[in-house]
Scaffold this motif. Sequence first.
Motif, mmCIF file in Angstrom:
data_model
loop_
_atom_site.group_PDB
_atom_site.id
_atom_site.type_symbol
_atom_site.label_atom_id
_atom_site.label_comp_id
_atom_site.label_asym_id
_atom_site.label_seq_id
_atom_site.Cartn_x
_atom_site.Cartn_y
_atom_site.Cartn_z
ATOM 1 N N GLU A 252 0.819 -1.210 0.000
ATOM 2 C CA GLU A 252 0.000 0.000 0.000
ATOM 3 C C GLU A 252 0.853 1.260 0.000
ATOM 4 N N ALA A 253 2.000 1.196 0.685
ATOM 5 C CA ALA A 253 2.879 2.372 0.733
ATOM 6 C C ALA A 253 3.339 2.793 -0.656
ATOM 7 N N GLN A 254 3.363 1.840 -1.603
ATOM 8 C CA GLN A 254 3.787 2.173 -2.965
ATOM 9 C C GLN A 254 2.790 3.099 -3.663
ATOM 10 N N LEU A 255 1.563 3.174 -3.148
ATOM 11 C CA LEU A 255 0.588 4.091 -3.745
ATOM 12 C C LEU A 255 1.002 5.550 -3.543
ATOM 13 N N ASP A 256 1.804 5.821 -2.519
ATOM 14 C CA ASP A 256 2.336 7.178 -2.362
ATOM 15 C C ASP A 256 3.273 7.509 -3.516
ATOM 16 N N ALA A 257 4.045 6.509 -3.954
ATOM 17 C CA ALA A 257 4.924 6.709 -5.110
ATOM 18 C C ALA A 257 4.108 6.811 -6.392
ATOM 19 N N VAL A 258 3.033 6.003 -6.502
ATOM 20 C CA VAL A 258 2.138 6.097 -7.653
ATOM 21 C C VAL A 258 1.541 7.499 -7.727
ATOM 22 N N THR A 259 1.146 8.024 -6.570
ATOM 23 C CA THR A 259 0.603 9.381 -6.509
ATOM 24 C C THR A 259 1.612 10.390 -7.050
ATOM 25 N N ALA A 260 2.867 10.222 -6.648
ATOM 26 C CA ALA A 260 3.914 11.156 -7.073
ATOM 27 C C ALA A 260 4.196 11.058 -8.567
ATOM 28 N N VAL A 261 4.156 9.834 -9.108
ATOM 29 C CA VAL A 261 4.526 9.635 -10.507
ATOM 30 C C VAL A 261 3.360 9.916 -11.450
ATOM 31 N N SER A 262 2.237 9.204 -11.255
ATOM 32 C CA SER A 262 1.127 9.332 -12.213
ATOM 33 C C SER A 262 -0.048 10.143 -11.678
#
Length: 279
Positions: free
Chosen positions: A163-173
């Motif tokens: 789930e923490a990877q969704l913060d990176a998804v937010t930043a990228v896409s």
Amino acid sequence: MSAALDCNICFIGGGNMAQALIGGLLSRGLPASKITVADPVEKIRKILEQQDVNTTDDNLQAIQDADVVVLAVKPQVLAQVLKPFKGLCDGKLFISIVAGAEIATIAALIGSERIVRVMPNTPALVQTGAHGLYATEDIVAEDRQLASQVLAATGLTVWVNEEAQLDAVTAVSGSGPAYFFYMMESMIRAGKNLGLDEKVATTLTLQTALGAAQMAITSASSPAELRKNVTSPNGTTQAAIDVFDREQISQSIQAALAAAQKRSHALAQELSDQAKQLG
């Protein structure tokens, strides 16, 4: 998309992203009679009624017969919207597109853990979205497939493992379209400064952005390789790239995305704290 076409789908919130998903689902063949949207704003309900979907200002009425509930409200009102749902969610799959709302936060509010969390982006409005999805290991394959089908109506879907990877998804896409718009703004302004008419500068910039994206999507080469292919030694492109390197543009972009990721994590904590106060 057969599984999604058999479902009654309810949207809590009828804003732009919800409207994009609804339009995509309708274009894929989901009958309008199977879609219900709950929104407190009459103007939004009237817009949606033009597509023959069911509308209401009563959230509890909206979810009553739903198989899938898409949460599409503003983060700041999530807790007060979801608290009345507790005990009424059995048999329903919840798909949340609420920025920063962690699964644990939503689960505590609705009393159900059958939740898929999604980070969409605004190109979904033109059916070219990029959606990052996450669900816990307890979510069965059929629910994952159903969530993918709902989101695929407006673009591609990518599952992440944590789930923490969704913060990176937010930043990228999630925030990513704004970065490209920022670049477009700068190129248009530069074109004007170099003597081009604004309309000409805008047309050339937008078509170049479209063409570059299409090349990157369809080519077997990486973006780095494609860049090198149009960068002749001592040529015009090299002169521009040298300025980017000198100004550390790449490092600045990386720092910007790290800041977006950090803010996404902070927003999630704020929502969690708000939910605990209401709970």
